[in-house]
Write a protein that holds these residues in place. Structure first.
Motif, PDB file in Angstrom:
ATOM      1  N   ALA A  39       4.663 -19.672 -13.725  1.00 37.35           N
ATOM      2  CA  ALA A  39       4.318 -20.096 -12.362  1.00 37.35           C
ATOM      3  C   ALA A  39       5.310 -21.132 -11.846  1.00 37.35           C
ATOM      4  CB  ALA A  39       2.903 -20.652 -12.331  1.00 37.35           C
ATOM      5  N   VAL A  40       5.710 -22.050 -12.710  1.00 38.81           N
ATOM      6  CA  VAL A  40       6.633 -23.104 -12.298  1.00 38.81           C
ATOM      7  C   VAL A  40       8.013 -22.535 -12.007  1.00 38.81           C
ATOM      8  CG1 VAL A  40       7.849 -25.157 -13.153  1.00 38.81           C
ATOM      9  CG2 VAL A  40       5.392 -24.969 -13.422  1.00 38.81           C
ATOM     10  N   THR A  41       8.455 -21.548 -12.754  1.00 35.47           N
ATOM     11  CA  THR A  41       9.781 -20.973 -12.514  1.00 35.47           C
ATOM     12  C   THR A  41       9.779 -19.952 -11.376  1.00 35.47           C
ATOM     13  OG1 THR A  41       9.415 -19.326 -14.244  1.00 35.47           O
ATOM     14  CG2 THR A  41      10.583 -21.332 -14.866  1.00 35.47           C
ATOM     15  N   LEU A  42       8.632 -19.438 -11.012  1.00 34.18           N
ATOM     16  CA  LEU A  42       8.562 -18.466  -9.926  1.00 34.18           C
ATOM     17  C   LEU A  42       8.872 -19.104  -8.576  1.00 34.18           C
ATOM     18  CD1 LEU A  42       7.900 -15.563  -9.064  1.00 34.18           C
ATOM     19  CD2 LEU A  42       5.532 -16.303  -8.793  1.00 34.18           C
ATOM     20  N   ILE A  43       8.472 -20.331  -8.367  1.00 34.65           N
ATOM     21  CA  ILE A  43       8.683 -21.002  -7.080  1.00 34.65           C
ATOM     22  C   ILE A  43      10.174 -21.167  -6.772  1.00 34.65           C
ATOM     23  CG2 ILE A  43       8.307 -23.140  -5.790  1.00 34.65           C
ATOM     24  CD1 ILE A  43       5.591 -23.317  -7.292  1.00 34.65           C
ATOM     25  N   PRO A  44      10.977 -21.763  -7.672  1.00 30.08           N
ATOM     26  CA  PRO A  44      12.408 -21.877  -7.346  1.00 30.08           C
ATOM     27  C   PRO A  44      13.103 -20.517  -7.259  1.00 30.08           C
ATOM     28  CG  PRO A  44      11.885 -23.234  -9.263  1.00 30.08           C
ATOM     29  CD  PRO A  44      10.658 -22.483  -8.888  1.00 30.08           C
ATOM     30  N   ALA A  45      12.679 -19.563  -8.058  1.00 29.09           N
ATOM     31  CA  ALA A  45      13.294 -18.237  -8.000  1.00 29.09           C
ATOM     32  C   ALA A  45      13.016 -17.573  -6.660  1.00 29.09           C
ATOM     33  CB  ALA A  45      12.769 -17.369  -9.140  1.00 29.09           C
ATOM     34  N   THR A  46      11.819 -17.731  -6.142  1.00 27.64           N
ATOM     35  CA  THR A  46      11.475 -17.162  -4.846  1.00 27.64           C
ATOM     36  C   THR A  46      12.257 -17.835  -3.725  1.00 27.64           C
ATOM     37  OG1 THR A  46       9.258 -16.682  -5.666  1.00 27.64           O
ATOM     38  CG2 THR A  46       9.556 -16.676  -3.283  1.00 27.64           C
ATOM     39  N   ARG A  47      12.376 -19.141  -3.794  1.00 26.69           N
ATOM     40  CA  ARG A  47      13.145 -19.862  -2.775  1.00 26.69           C
ATOM     41  C   ARG A  47      14.612 -19.466  -2.808  1.00 26.69           C
ATOM     42  NH1 ARG A  47      10.662 -25.943  -3.138  1.00 26.69           N
ATOM     43  NH2 ARG A  47       8.664 -25.431  -2.178  1.00 26.69           N
ATOM     44  N   ARG A  48      15.174 -19.341  -3.996  1.00 26.66           N
ATOM     45  CA  ARG A  48      16.576 -18.951  -4.130  1.00 26.66           C
ATOM     46  C   ARG A  48      16.798 -17.538  -3.585  1.00 26.66           C
ATOM     47  NH1 ARG A  48      17.775 -20.013  -9.736  1.00 26.66           N
ATOM     48  NH2 ARG A  48      17.535 -22.153  -9.063  1.00 26.66           N
ATOM     49  N   TYR A  49      15.870 -16.649  -3.851  1.00 24.53           N
ATOM     50  CA  TYR A  49      15.970 -15.268  -3.353  1.00 24.53           C
ATOM     51  C   TYR A  49      15.911 -15.245  -1.822  1.00 24.53           C
ATOM     52  CZ  TYR A  49      14.652 -10.428  -2.411  1.00 24.53           C
ATOM     53  OH  TYR A  49      14.591  -9.159  -1.918  1.00 24.53           O
ATOM     54  N   THR A  50      14.999 -16.016  -1.248  1.00 30.54           N
ATOM     55  CA  THR A  50      14.852 -16.062   0.208  1.00 30.54           C
ATOM     56  C   THR A  50      16.105 -16.626   0.862  1.00 30.54           C
ATOM     57  OG1 THR A  50      12.500 -16.429  -0.114  1.00 30.54           O
ATOM     58  CG2 THR A  50      13.345 -16.845   2.070  1.00 30.54           C
ATOM     59  N   ARG A  51      16.669 -17.671   0.282  1.00 30.70           N
ATOM     60  CA  ARG A  51      17.896 -18.256   0.831  1.00 30.70           C
ATOM     61  C   ARG A  51      19.061 -17.284   0.722  1.00 30.70           C
ATOM     62  NH1 ARG A  51      17.040 -24.137  -1.892  1.00 30.70           N
ATOM     63  NH2 ARG A  51      15.428 -24.842  -0.452  1.00 30.70           N
ATOM     64  N   ALA A  52      19.116 -16.539  -0.361  1.00 28.73           N
ATOM     65  CA  ALA A  52      20.187 -15.559  -0.533  1.00 28.73           C
ATOM     66  C   ALA A  52      20.073 -14.449   0.504  1.00 28.73           C
ATOM     67  CB  ALA A  52      20.149 -14.975  -1.944  1.00 28.73           C
ATOM     68  N   LEU A  53      18.854 -14.041   0.810  1.00 25.85           N
ATOM     69  CA  LEU A  53      18.663 -13.029   1.852  1.00 25.85           C
ATOM     70  C   LEU A  53      19.130 -13.540   3.214  1.00 25.85           C
ATOM     71  CD1 LEU A  53      15.209 -11.354   1.138  1.00 25.85           C
ATOM     72  CD2 LEU A  53      17.465 -10.330   0.961  1.00 25.85           C
ATOM     73  N   ARG A  54      18.773 -14.765   3.520  1.00 23.27           N
ATOM     74  CA  ARG A  54      19.182 -15.349   4.803  1.00 23.27           C
ATOM     75  C   ARG A  54      20.695 -15.498   4.885  1.00 23.27           C
ATOM     76  NH1 ARG A  54      15.304 -20.248   4.883  1.00 23.27           N
ATOM     77  NH2 ARG A  54      13.350 -19.140   4.715  1.00 23.27           N
ATOM     78  N   ALA A  55      21.301 -15.927   3.787  1.00 17.17           N
ATOM     79  CA  ALA A  55      22.757 -16.125   3.770  1.00 17.17           C
ATOM     80  C   ALA A  55      23.498 -14.799   3.915  1.00 17.17           C
ATOM     81  CB  ALA A  55      23.180 -16.823   2.490  1.00 17.17           C
ATOM     82  N   ALA A  56      22.928 -13.733   3.378  1.00 19.90           N
ATOM     83  CA  ALA A  56      23.547 -12.429   3.459  1.00 19.90           C
ATOM     84  C   ALA A  56      23.335 -11.798   4.830  1.00 19.90           C
ATOM     85  CB  ALA A  56      22.993 -11.510   2.378  1.00 19.90           C
ATOM     86  N   GLY A  57      22.424 -12.355   5.600  1.00 22.33           N
ATOM     87  CA  GLY A  57      22.174 -11.850   6.948  1.00 22.33           C
ATOM     88  C   GLY A  57      21.262 -10.642   6.984  1.00 22.33           C
ATOM     89  N   THR A  58      20.586 -10.384   5.895  1.00 26.89           N
ATOM     90  CA  THR A  58      19.649  -9.244   5.884  1.00 26.89           C
ATOM     91  C   THR A  58      18.282  -9.702   6.347  1.00 26.89           C
ATOM     92  OG1 THR A  58      19.080  -9.657   3.576  1.00 26.89           O
ATOM     93  CG2 THR A  58      20.866  -8.094   3.992  1.00 26.89           C
ATOM     94  N   ALA A  59      17.543  -8.755   6.827  1.00 26.94           N
ATOM     95  CA  ALA A  59      16.183  -9.069   7.316  1.00 26.94           C
ATOM     96  C   ALA A  59      15.268  -9.284   6.120  1.00 26.94           C
ATOM     97  CB  ALA A  59      15.673  -7.927   8.162  1.00 26.94           C
TER      98      ALA A  59
END
Length: 64
Positions: A39-59
């Motif tokens: 549970a503790v590692t899921l939070i940063p992994a989810t945030r990192r994934y979301t930021r990567a999506l935004r940086a890549a410009g994908t929806a």
């Protein structure tokens, strides 16, 4: 349980004292720790994934 804040567990067991010398106690502690770590590692992994999506410009996958 691990911190001693609730020595009988989160859900009670008021009538029964915990025996820390049994395998079932330590087995439960290992399983609880494993899920807590997940549970503790899921939070940063989810945030990192979301930021990567935004940086890549994908929806966002949830945006339709």
């Amino acid at each position: 349980m691990a911190t001693g804040l609730t020595p009988h567990g989160l859900l009670g067991m008021e009538d029964e004292a915990i025996d820390t010398g049994t395998w079932s106690f330590w087995e439960g502690m290992v399983i609880n720790s494993y899920f807590f770590l997940g549970a503790v590692t899921l939070i940063p992994a989810t945030r990192r994934y979301t930021r990567a999506l935004r940086a890549a410009g994908t929806a966002s996958p949830t945006a339709a």
